[in-house]
Design a protein around this motif. Structure first.
Motif, PDB file in Angstrom:
ATOM      1  N   VAL A 220       0.857  -1.186   0.000  1.00  0.00           N
ATOM      2  CA  VAL A 220       0.000   0.000   0.000  1.00  0.00           C
ATOM      3  C   VAL A 220       0.899   1.244   0.000  1.00  0.00           C
ATOM      4  CG1 VAL A 220      -1.772   1.307   1.226  1.00  0.00           C
ATOM      5  CG2 VAL A 220      -1.799  -1.201   1.289  1.00  0.00           C
ATOM      6  N   PRO A 221       0.805   2.090  -1.004  1.00  0.00           N
ATOM      7  CA  PRO A 221       1.626   3.303  -1.009  1.00  0.00           C
ATOM      8  C   PRO A 221       1.299   4.193   0.191  1.00  0.00           C
ATOM      9  CG  PRO A 221       0.700   2.904  -3.188  1.00  0.00           C
ATOM     10  CD  PRO A 221       0.011   1.967  -2.242  1.00  0.00           C
ATOM     11  N   VAL A 222       2.329   4.555   0.937  1.00  0.00           N
ATOM     12  CA  VAL A 222       2.158   5.387   2.129  1.00  0.00           C
ATOM     13  C   VAL A 222       3.234   6.456   2.144  1.00  0.00           C
ATOM     14  CG1 VAL A 222       2.265   5.463   4.649  1.00  0.00           C
ATOM     15  CG2 VAL A 222       1.108   3.557   3.516  1.00  0.00           C
ATOM     16  N   ASP A 223       2.835   7.700   2.295  1.00  0.00           N
ATOM     17  CA  ASP A 223       3.781   8.750   2.663  1.00  0.00           C
ATOM     18  C   ASP A 223       3.058   9.681   3.622  1.00  0.00           C
ATOM     19  OD1 ASP A 223       2.376  10.750   1.181  1.00  0.00           O
ATOM     20  OD2 ASP A 223       3.549  10.305  -0.607  1.00  0.00           O
ATOM     21  N   GLU A 224       3.733  10.756   4.041  1.00  0.00           N
ATOM     22  CA  GLU A 224       3.178  11.597   5.101  1.00  0.00           C
ATOM     23  C   GLU A 224       1.873  12.271   4.719  1.00  0.00           C
ATOM     24  OE1 GLU A 224       6.319  14.365   3.126  1.00  0.00           O
ATOM     25  OE2 GLU A 224       6.050  12.214   3.521  1.00  0.00           O
ATOM     26  N   ARG A 225       1.571  12.354   3.405  1.00  0.00           N
ATOM     27  CA  ARG A 225       0.333  13.023   3.011  1.00  0.00           C
ATOM     28  C   ARG A 225      -0.908  12.345   3.582  1.00  0.00           C
ATOM     29  NH1 ARG A 225       0.657  12.865  -3.224  1.00  0.00           N
ATOM     30  NH2 ARG A 225       1.759  10.932  -2.685  1.00  0.00           N
ATOM     31  N   ARG A 226      -0.833  11.042   3.856  1.00  0.00           N
ATOM     32  CA  ARG A 226      -1.990  10.353   4.439  1.00  0.00           C
ATOM     33  C   ARG A 226      -2.325  10.893   5.833  1.00  0.00           C
ATOM     34  NH1 ARG A 226      -4.240   6.085   1.835  1.00  0.00           N
ATOM     35  NH2 ARG A 226      -2.977   4.962   0.304  1.00  0.00           N
TER      36      ARG A 226
ATOM     37  N   ALA B 233      -8.374   7.826  -0.707  1.00  0.00           N
ATOM     38  CA  ALA B 233      -7.525   8.095  -1.869  1.00  0.00           C
ATOM     39  C   ALA B 233      -7.273   9.590  -1.994  1.00  0.00           C
ATOM     40  CB  ALA B 233      -8.205   7.578  -3.137  1.00  0.00           C
ATOM     41  N   GLN B 234      -6.068   9.919  -2.426  1.00  0.00           N
ATOM     42  CA  GLN B 234      -5.739  11.315  -2.728  1.00  0.00           C
ATOM     43  C   GLN B 234      -4.616  11.324  -3.753  1.00  0.00           C
ATOM     44  OE1 GLN B 234      -3.306  13.452   0.258  1.00  0.00           O
ATOM     45  NE2 GLN B 234      -3.921  11.861   1.707  1.00  0.00           N
ATOM     46  N   GLN B 235      -4.839  12.056  -4.812  1.00  0.00           N
ATOM     47  CA  GLN B 235      -3.858  12.169  -5.883  1.00  0.00           C
ATOM     48  C   GLN B 235      -3.372  10.768  -6.282  1.00  0.00           C
ATOM     49  OE1 GLN B 235      -1.062  15.455  -4.838  1.00  0.00           O
ATOM     50  NE2 GLN B 235      -2.623  15.983  -3.340  1.00  0.00           N
ATOM     51  N   ASP B 236      -2.094  10.434  -6.028  1.00  0.00           N
ATOM     52  CA  ASP B 236      -1.582   9.133  -6.455  1.00  0.00           C
ATOM     53  C   ASP B 236      -1.602   8.083  -5.346  1.00  0.00           C
ATOM     54  OD1 ASP B 236       0.301  10.827  -5.201  1.00  0.00           O
ATOM     55  OD2 ASP B 236       1.953   9.587  -5.892  1.00  0.00           O
ATOM     56  N   LEU B 237      -2.241   8.364  -4.223  1.00  0.00           N
ATOM     57  CA  LEU B 237      -2.356   7.395  -3.134  1.00  0.00           C
ATOM     58  C   LEU B 237      -3.732   6.739  -3.192  1.00  0.00           C
ATOM     59  CD1 LEU B 237      -0.818   9.475  -0.195  1.00  0.00           C
ATOM     60  CD2 LEU B 237       0.327   7.755  -1.605  1.00  0.00           C
ATOM     61  N   PRO B 238      -3.802   5.415  -3.355  1.00  0.00           N
ATOM     62  CA  PRO B 238      -5.109   4.755  -3.480  1.00  0.00           C
ATOM     63  C   PRO B 238      -5.792   4.568  -2.127  1.00  0.00           C
ATOM     64  CG  PRO B 238      -3.366   3.117  -3.536  1.00  0.00           C
ATOM     65  CD  PRO B 238      -2.679   4.462  -3.490  1.00  0.00           C
ATOM     66  N   HIS B 239      -7.093   4.348  -2.176  1.00  0.00           N
ATOM     67  CA  HIS B 239      -7.841   4.027  -0.970  1.00  0.00           C
ATOM     68  C   HIS B 239      -7.373   2.677  -0.419  1.00  0.00           C
ATOM     69  CE1 HIS B 239     -11.181   2.179   1.305  1.00  0.00           C
ATOM     70  NE2 HIS B 239     -11.392   3.406   1.737  1.00  0.00           N
ATOM     71  N   SER B 240      -7.248   2.601   0.906  1.00  0.00           N
ATOM     72  CA  SER B 240      -6.937   1.326   1.552  1.00  0.00           C
ATOM     73  C   SER B 240      -7.372   1.365   3.003  1.00  0.00           C
ATOM     74  CB  SER B 240      -5.446   1.004   1.480  1.00  0.00           C
ATOM     75  OG  SER B 240      -5.174  -0.175   2.229  1.00  0.00           O
ATOM     76  N   PRO B 241      -8.234   0.437   3.425  1.00  0.00           N
ATOM     77  CA  PRO B 241      -8.627   0.378   4.840  1.00  0.00           C
ATOM     78  C   PRO B 241      -7.528  -0.179   5.730  1.00  0.00           C
ATOM     79  CG  PRO B 241      -9.611  -1.446   3.631  1.00  0.00           C
ATOM     80  CD  PRO B 241      -8.929  -0.584   2.615  1.00  0.00           C
ATOM     81  N   LEU B 242      -6.468  -0.720   5.125  1.00  0.00           N
ATOM     82  CA  LEU B 242      -5.413  -1.355   5.912  1.00  0.00           C
ATOM     83  C   LEU B 242      -4.618  -0.348   6.735  1.00  0.00           C
ATOM     84  CD1 LEU B 242      -4.027  -3.887   3.271  1.00  0.00           C
ATOM     85  CD2 LEU B 242      -5.718  -4.292   5.080  1.00  0.00           C
ATOM     86  N   VAL B 243      -4.559   0.902   6.278  1.00  0.00           N
ATOM     87  CA  VAL B 243      -3.737   1.898   6.968  1.00  0.00           C
ATOM     88  C   VAL B 243      -4.275   2.157   8.366  1.00  0.00           C
ATOM     89  CG1 VAL B 243      -2.824   4.232   6.877  1.00  0.00           C
ATOM     90  CG2 VAL B 243      -3.117   2.945   4.753  1.00  0.00           C
ATOM     91  N   LEU B 244      -5.536   2.534   8.465  1.00  0.00           N
ATOM     92  CA  LEU B 244      -6.126   2.808   9.771  1.00  0.00           C
ATOM     93  C   LEU B 244      -6.190   1.540  10.616  1.00  0.00           C
ATOM     94  CD1 LEU B 244      -7.431   4.824  11.694  1.00  0.00           C
ATOM     95  CD2 LEU B 244      -9.630   4.357  10.590  1.00  0.00           C
ATOM     96  N   ARG B 245      -6.465   0.418   9.988  1.00  0.00           N
ATOM     97  CA  ARG B 245      -6.556  -0.849  10.722  1.00  0.00           C
ATOM     98  C   ARG B 245      -5.228  -1.161  11.419  1.00  0.00           C
ATOM     99  NH1 ARG B 245      -8.550  -5.319   6.873  1.00  0.00           N
ATOM    100  NH2 ARG B 245     -10.234  -3.782   6.708  1.00  0.00           N
ATOM    101  N   ALA B 246      -4.123  -0.948  10.719  1.00  0.00           N
ATOM    102  CA  ALA B 246      -2.807  -1.239  11.313  1.00  0.00           C
ATOM    103  C   ALA B 246      -2.514  -0.321  12.492  1.00  0.00           C
ATOM    104  CB  ALA B 246      -1.723  -1.102  10.247  1.00  0.00           C
ATOM    105  N   ILE B 247      -2.826   0.966  12.351  1.00  0.00           N
ATOM    106  CA  ILE B 247      -2.562   1.923  13.431  1.00  0.00           C
ATOM    107  C   ILE B 247      -3.463   1.639  14.628  1.00  0.00           C
ATOM    108  CG2 ILE B 247      -2.533   4.375  14.044  1.00  0.00           C
ATOM    109  CD1 ILE B 247      -2.143   4.931  11.021  1.00  0.00           C
ATOM    110  N   ALA B 248      -4.700   1.255  14.350  1.00  0.00           N
ATOM    111  CA  ALA B 248      -5.628   0.951  15.438  1.00  0.00           C
ATOM    112  C   ALA B 248      -5.156  -0.259  16.237  1.00  0.00           C
ATOM    113  CB  ALA B 248      -7.024   0.710  14.872  1.00  0.00           C
ATOM    114  N   ALA B 249      -4.682  -1.285  15.535  1.00  0.00           N
ATOM    115  CA  ALA B 249      -4.256  -2.506  16.221  1.00  0.00           C
ATOM    116  C   ALA B 249      -2.980  -2.294  17.037  1.00  0.00           C
ATOM    117  CB  ALA B 249      -4.036  -3.620  15.200  1.00  0.00           C
TER     118      ALA B 249
END
Length: 237
Positions: free
Chosen positions: A139-145, A194-210
């Motif tokens: 999952v593409p991740v940078d600080e913009r998320r 999703a924003q610009q070149d970052l796709p939607h992914s529920p995995l990001v919040l799920r990982a931080i929550a866990a």
């Protein structure tokens, strides 16, 4: 922990709340935060502000994160908008009405109620950002998320979520700016969107929550205003 904790890797300002922002080499920081940060928002006829979520104060307006905002004439002026292709639009209000399919929206400057969700300054480390990337491979991740104002490059080996150790402490950034770290942000579905070149992914919040109760960054107040530049040293005092 005292002494140098890192250097400023990136500075981000978001002239229009809930849109993509502008990366800056330098910014002035006052008691409200970065000059011009989230000073404007998309507001509808009921006074609700455009966001990625519905609350008492916000109205979900899908697509805002695909736009970017900037100050073409500096933060003393009115912000401009860039469409999803990065092209400046001549009339932001007219464009927003077409883009959102609503005839009741406009760019509104902050009044007596702050546009900030929480505190004026959000600080994130590369150590924590690196952990998120490793937690959601593919999952593409940078600080913009996570929409920080300041991304701090921490030394190799710094543990993720090191920001927790800063709460209640004061830091000097560069030669004059002083901030006090207070608490972390509780993350919401905006991190997945999703924003610009970052796709939607529920995995990001799920990982931080866990791993960290959905909390990530260090929110700060400004003790002594001053400038901040990329490359500035961040020192706990």
């Amino acid at each position: 922990m005292t002494g140098v904790i890192g250097t400023i890797e990136a500075i981000w300002r978001y002239p229009v709340k809930s849109t993509g922002g502008e990366r800056l080499p330098r910014a002035d920081v006052g008691t409200r935060g970065l000059e011009g940060d989230r000073l404007f928002a998309v507001r509808d006829a009921e006074g609700k502000l455009g966001s990625g979520k519905n609350t008492r104060r916000f109205r979900r307006m899908p697509g805002l994160l695909h736009l970017r905002s900037r100050y073409p004439d500096g933060p003393a002026g009115r912000p401009g908008l860039l469409d999803p292709h990065g092209t400046a639009v001549p009339d932001p209000d007219a464009y927003l009405r077409r883009y959102l399919g609503r005839d009741d929206v406009e760019l509104a400057r902050e009044g007596t109620v702050s546009h900030f969700d929480q505190l004026p300054l959000s600080v994130l480390t590369t150590a924590t950002l690196g952990w998120v990337r490793a937690a959601v491979p593919g999952v593409p991740v940078d600080e913009r998320r996570f929409r920080p104002n300041l991304l701090v490059r921490t030394p190799p080996g710094t543990r993720p979520f090191v920001e927790d150790e800063w709460f209640g402490r004061t830091a000097r950034i560069g030669d004059g700016l002083c901030v006090e770290f207070v608490r972390s942000s509780e993350r919401c579905v905006m991190t997945n969107q999703a924003q610009q070149d970052l796709p939607h992914s529920p995995l990001v919040l799920r990982a931080i929550a866990a791993a960290h109760e959905a909390r990530l960054d260090a929110l700060a107040t400004v003790v002594r205003p001053g400038p901040v530049s990329a490359g500035d040293t961040v020192r706990l005092v």
